[in-house]
Design a protein around this motif. Sequence first.
Motif, PDB file in Angstrom:
ATOM      1  N   ALA A  75      52.226  46.335  41.803  1.00 51.75           N
ATOM      2  CA  ALA A  75      52.319  45.854  40.426  1.00 51.75           C
ATOM      3  C   ALA A  75      51.300  44.742  40.189  1.00 51.75           C
ATOM      4  O   ALA A  75      50.718  44.633  39.111  1.00 51.75           O
ATOM      5  N   ASN A  76      51.060  43.931  41.215  1.00 52.89           N
ATOM      6  CA  ASN A  76      50.063  42.880  41.095  1.00 52.89           C
ATOM      7  C   ASN A  76      48.647  43.453  41.030  1.00 52.89           C
ATOM      8  O   ASN A  76      47.768  42.864  40.423  1.00 52.89           O
ATOM      9  N   CYS A  77      48.422  44.578  41.694  1.00 56.71           N
ATOM     10  CA  CYS A  77      47.102  45.216  41.665  1.00 56.71           C
ATOM     11  C   CYS A  77      46.874  45.990  40.373  1.00 56.71           C
ATOM     12  O   CYS A  77      45.730  46.225  39.989  1.00 56.71           O
ATOM     13  N   LEU A  78      47.951  46.443  39.739  1.00 57.71           N
ATOM     14  CA  LEU A  78      47.795  47.388  38.629  1.00 57.71           C
ATOM     15  C   LEU A  78      48.486  46.922  37.350  1.00 57.71           C
ATOM     16  O   LEU A  78      47.823  46.561  36.384  1.00 57.71           O
ATOM     17  N   ASP A  79      49.809  46.924  37.360  1.00 59.20           N
ATOM     18  CA  ASP A  79      50.569  46.725  36.118  1.00 59.20           C
ATOM     19  C   ASP A  79      50.158  45.461  35.372  1.00 59.20           C
ATOM     20  O   ASP A  79      50.019  45.464  34.165  1.00 59.20           O
ATOM     21  N   ARG A  80      49.966  44.386  36.110  1.00 60.41           N
ATOM     22  CA  ARG A  80      49.689  43.130  35.409  1.00 60.41           C
ATOM     23  C   ARG A  80      48.313  43.111  34.756  1.00 60.41           C
ATOM     24  O   ARG A  80      48.006  42.242  33.947  1.00 60.41           O
ATOM     25  N   HIS A  81      47.444  44.074  35.134  1.00 60.61           N
ATOM     26  CA  HIS A  81      46.116  44.113  34.515  1.00 60.61           C
ATOM     27  C   HIS A  81      46.072  45.023  33.288  1.00 60.61           C
ATOM     28  O   HIS A  81      45.075  45.036  32.573  1.00 60.61           O
ATOM     29  N   LEU A  82      47.136  45.840  33.101  1.00 62.61           N
ATOM     30  CA  LEU A  82      47.032  46.896  32.092  1.00 62.61           C
ATOM     31  C   LEU A  82      46.776  46.347  30.689  1.00 62.61           C
ATOM     32  O   LEU A  82      45.972  46.900  29.939  1.00 62.61           O
ATOM     33  N   ALA A  83      47.439  45.250  30.343  1.00 63.60           N
ATOM     34  CA  ALA A  83      47.297  44.726  28.983  1.00 63.60           C
ATOM     35  C   ALA A  83      45.875  44.247  28.718  1.00 63.60           C
ATOM     36  O   ALA A  83      45.342  44.420  27.622  1.00 63.60           O
ATOM     37  N   THR A  84      45.248  43.659  29.717  1.00 63.40           N
ATOM     38  CA  THR A  84      43.931  43.060  29.482  1.00 63.40           C
ATOM     39  C   THR A  84      42.769  43.923  29.951  1.00 63.40           C
ATOM     40  O   THR A  84      41.653  43.790  29.472  1.00 63.40           O
ATOM     41  N   ARG A  85      43.003  44.788  30.942  1.00 65.18           N
ATOM     42  CA  ARG A  85      41.873  45.553  31.468  1.00 65.18           C
ATOM     43  C   ARG A  85      42.244  46.995  31.816  1.00 65.18           C
ATOM     44  O   ARG A  85      41.709  47.564  32.777  1.00 65.18           O
ATOM     45  N   GLY A  86      43.132  47.564  30.991  1.00 65.00           N
ATOM     46  CA  GLY A  86      43.555  48.945  31.244  1.00 65.00           C
ATOM     47  C   GLY A  86      42.389  49.920  31.247  1.00 65.00           C
ATOM     48  O   GLY A  86      42.369  50.877  32.022  1.00 65.00           O
ATOM     49  N   ASP A  87      41.399  49.674  30.381  1.00 66.82           N
ATOM     50  CA  ASP A  87      40.274  50.602  30.294  1.00 66.82           C
ATOM     51  C   ASP A  87      39.083  50.186  31.154  1.00 66.82           C
ATOM     52  O   ASP A  87      38.046  50.847  31.156  1.00 66.82           O
ATOM     53  N   GLN A  88      39.242  49.085  31.852  1.00 68.88           N
ATOM     54  CA  GLN A  88      38.171  48.676  32.779  1.00 68.88           C
ATOM     55  C   GLN A  88      38.201  49.582  34.014  1.00 68.88           C
ATOM     56  O   GLN A  88      39.271  50.013  34.460  1.00 68.88           O
ATOM     57  N   PRO A  98      24.602  61.602  46.973  1.00 70.23           N
ATOM     58  CA  PRO A  98      24.280  60.614  45.940  1.00 70.23           C
ATOM     59  C   PRO A  98      24.626  61.144  44.548  1.00 70.23           C
ATOM     60  O   PRO A  98      24.341  62.300  44.234  1.00 70.23           O
ATOM     61  N   GLY A  99      25.260  60.300  43.751  1.00 68.06           N
ATOM     62  CA  GLY A  99      25.569  60.693  42.381  1.00 68.06           C
ATOM     63  C   GLY A  99      26.846  61.500  42.246  1.00 68.06           C
ATOM     64  O   GLY A  99      27.282  61.807  41.136  1.00 68.06           O
ATOM     65  N   GLU A 100      27.477  61.841  43.359  1.00 64.53           N
ATOM     66  CA  GLU A 100      28.794  62.480  43.319  1.00 64.53           C
ATOM     67  C   GLU A 100      29.776  61.320  43.095  1.00 64.53           C
ATOM     68  O   GLU A 100      30.246  60.702  44.037  1.00 64.53           O
ATOM     69  N   THR A 101      30.008  60.996  41.805  1.00 63.43           N
ATOM     70  CA  THR A 101      30.652  59.729  41.461  1.00 63.43           C
ATOM     71  C   THR A 101      31.848  59.954  40.545  1.00 63.43           C
ATOM     72  O   THR A 101      31.832  60.862  39.723  1.00 63.43           O
ATOM     73  N   ARG A 102      32.875  59.137  40.724  1.00 65.14           N
ATOM     74  CA  ARG A 102      34.051  59.190  39.854  1.00 65.14           C
ATOM     75  C   ARG A 102      34.396  57.779  39.437  1.00 65.14           C
ATOM     76  O   ARG A 102      34.433  56.888  40.283  1.00 65.14           O
ATOM     77  N   HIS A 103      34.648  57.555  38.165  1.00 65.73           N
ATOM     78  CA  HIS A 103      35.089  56.248  37.698  1.00 65.73           C
ATOM     79  C   HIS A 103      36.565  56.337  37.365  1.00 65.73           C
ATOM     80  O   HIS A 103      36.971  57.200  36.592  1.00 65.73           O
ATOM     81  N   VAL A 104      37.368  55.452  37.919  1.00 66.60           N
ATOM     82  CA  VAL A 104      38.810  55.477  37.669  1.00 66.60           C
ATOM     83  C   VAL A 104      39.210  54.141  37.045  1.00 66.60           C
ATOM     84  O   VAL A 104      38.962  53.084  37.649  1.00 66.60           O
ATOM     85  N   THR A 105      39.795  54.168  35.862  1.00 66.85           N
ATOM     86  CA  THR A 105      40.180  52.914  35.208  1.00 66.85           C
ATOM     87  C   THR A 105      41.494  52.404  35.795  1.00 66.85           C
ATOM     88  O   THR A 105      42.223  53.132  36.475  1.00 66.85           O
ATOM     89  N   GLY A 313      42.111  42.870  47.922  1.00 69.72           N
ATOM     90  CA  GLY A 313      41.486  41.676  47.329  1.00 69.72           C
ATOM     91  C   GLY A 313      40.909  41.957  45.947  1.00 69.72           C
ATOM     92  O   GLY A 313      41.243  41.277  44.966  1.00 69.72           O
ATOM     93  N   PRO A 314      40.045  42.985  45.834  1.00 75.57           N
ATOM     94  CA  PRO A 314      39.459  43.285  44.532  1.00 75.57           C
ATOM     95  C   PRO A 314      40.497  43.697  43.472  1.00 75.57           C
ATOM     96  O   PRO A 314      40.444  43.203  42.345  1.00 75.57           O
ATOM     97  N   LEU A 315      41.428  44.574  43.811  1.00 77.30           N
ATOM     98  CA  LEU A 315      42.349  45.057  42.783  1.00 77.30           C
ATOM     99  C   LEU A 315      43.334  43.959  42.369  1.00 77.30           C
ATOM    100  O   LEU A 315      43.701  43.854  41.195  1.00 77.30           O
ATOM    101  N   LEU A 316      43.768  43.130  43.314  1.00 80.90           N
ATOM    102  CA  LEU A 316      44.621  42.001  42.933  1.00 80.90           C
ATOM    103  C   LEU A 316      43.890  41.114  41.938  1.00 80.90           C
ATOM    104  O   LEU A 316      44.492  40.563  41.017  1.00 80.90           O
ATOM    105  N   SER A 317      42.566  40.998  42.100  1.00 77.64           N
ATOM    106  CA  SER A 317      41.778  40.118  41.239  1.00 77.64           C
ATOM    107  C   SER A 317      41.387  40.768  39.923  1.00 77.64           C
ATOM    108  O   SER A 317      40.819  40.109  39.061  1.00 77.64           O
ATOM    109  N   GLY A 318      41.616  42.068  39.773  1.00 75.76           N
ATOM    110  CA  GLY A 318      41.190  42.767  38.555  1.00 75.76           C
ATOM    111  C   GLY A 318      39.716  43.118  38.570  1.00 75.76           C
ATOM    112  O   GLY A 318      39.085  43.261  37.531  1.00 75.76           O
ATOM    113  N   ALA A 319      39.159  43.268  39.749  1.00 71.94           N
ATOM    114  CA  ALA A 319      37.724  43.546  39.893  1.00 71.94           C
ATOM    115  C   ALA A 319      37.439  45.045  39.829  1.00 71.94           C
ATOM    116  O   ALA A 319      38.348  45.868  39.859  1.00 71.94           O
TER     117      ALA A 319
END
Length: 641
Positions: A75-88, A98-105, A313-319
């Motif tokens: 929840a700290n990695c995900l839910d708490r970011h939804l309001a401010t950075r759900g589409d990030q 190379p270039g076989e890429t996926r972006h996941v919000t 570390g990154p997901l807890l920070s919203g990175a």
Amino acid sequence: MTDAIYPATRHDGSIDAAEYDRRYAAAARDPDGYWREAGRCLDWIAPYTQVKDTSFEEADFRIRWFGDGSLNLAANCLDRHLATRGDQVAIIWEGDEPGETRHVTYRELHEQVCRFANVLKAQGVAKGDRVTLYLPMIVEAAVAMLACARIGAIHSIVFGGFSPDSLANRIQDCDSKLVVTADEGCRGGKRVPLKANVDKALASCPSVARVIVVRRTGADVPMNEDRDLWWHDAVAQVSADCAPEPLNAEDPLFILYTSGSTGKPKGVLHTTGGYGVWAQTTFRDVFDWREGDVFWCTADVGWVTGHSYVVYGPLLSGATTVMFDGVPNYPDHGRFWETVDRLGVTIFYTAPTAIRALMREGDDWVTRHSRTSLRLLGTVGEPINPEAWDWYHRVVGDRRCPVVDTWWQTETGGILIAPLPHATDLKPGSATKPLPSVLPLLVDAEGKVLDGATEGNLCIADSWPGQMRTVWGDHERFFQTYFTTYPGRYFTGDGCRRDADGYYWITGRVDDVINVSGHRMGTAEVESALVAHAKVAEAAVVGMPHEVKGQGIYAYVTLNAGEEPSEPLRTELRQWVRGEIGPIASPDAIQFAPALPKTRSGKIMRRILRKIAEGDTGNLGDISTLADPGVVETLVKERVG
Ligand code: 6R9
């Protein structure tokens, strides 16, 4: 100042030298007060009133942080970011090609995690159950980790390069109920038969009732109808709502097996609250993370670096974090820098072994890519030689980017010694200074604390929140391994020098652990793999200097009577070790030894074997205690490499 120095560059909003000094002093004076405040970086379901409750003394040995708080790390990695950075974008996945890429919000990741958490529940996985993940570097690996965290199951990731036997040992040790794998992995254009390895391993793992298989390459893999499920089928059948389970701060988060100087790999256990606080604060401070950054740590989630700095570390920070399923030299030696440009990476974190390997291929592979997005570089896993540091700083970073050399261990949960990029003057080859709350001590062999500029064995005087809590299933081994060599102190197993400026220079392991390309190997593990071969009577393994890997594996092998040394047998033994442990354990040199140097009480004299492997044969020291000094002469004469 004693060594070449690169002054810290000022940057608005970053921690500067005065702020570092203030924090370090505050944490040293009052760790409880410091972390009472700093622990608020997480969202707590029930706030803690207790903070530090630790003792390294045998009589009241305990390590607890935030012990009456409850929270959920997913929840700290995900839910708490939804309001401010759900589409990030939370994860940028970059495949082997190379270039076989996926972006996941963040919103998409949240949904995937909730679904997979429901899959786990539907399979009967409950709080406290162990789940083994044997996966490539794909988004599903992060999803599975966070799904476990969401329901309080304990994940145990086994690096995809480990053999079926190694996998089986790690499943058996913690009695996993369920395994998550993929049909195959892809590395440098080659396929890794993950599902087939799981099938082999499970022949000796009765605790596993279910295997969930991600379709990664589409290879035709046999599915056992009673046991195996496809990931995509399973997630389609469950709801996308899953409330996070409230967990106590000291409830386990994960087990990660790591090599020690003796015995089988240990299941290092990390818990929820302290680990989460440490992963987030060290990520934010050491990498000076800011909004808009694209952070790329090249480690695999099979290692602790992948746990703390690809995922938690990154997901807890919203990175925004990059997950890379490839290798540095595929399709060519410019892969890292081509990818940096294409993804707009701002912070790049890798291992010295990769830097040394790329340095050998020439600057052109780097300079043909712009790298203008980069602003910070980091290293981890082993000592970095000043020459490689300088190349990284000068060629990769165009002298613009600070280099943070970060020292830490699986046991420490996150970084303990490292520069803060805009606070600490840099010296190539030094991990510089401890983070707030980290109290390094250098001691001599008798445990006497050494002051000032000196060299000794690196201990840590007191606990920090990210510290491991136990060895899975063997609390006594935890205490014995880390707290008895120097009673009352945590012993790291590393040697270290401190210079006149108070900078720390890690010199490498002082125990029977070798560090091959930043991967820890116990010499005992490789030895027991070798003696398991029918033709081998005895084996002794030591580290030797290796230009790219840092250390290589040098094995002395005594054959059974009647067996003859030969080149094919050497190849066979290498293959054998690969099969027993995995490719990373394959010896770089094998010397057939008619006998090993032993004391009269039968102890192998490793000191001598190390010297011979290093080629330092002019000065073997005292060999008078050997049962048969003649053995050494033969070994020196027949040294390989
Ligand atoms: C994070 C990680 C830990 C061992 C550690 C030390 C070596 C790690 C280092 C370093 C010098 C650095 N090590 N970082 N040595 N400088 N910046 O690597 O964990 O796999 O458990 O290895 O790696 O010897 O004791 P782990």
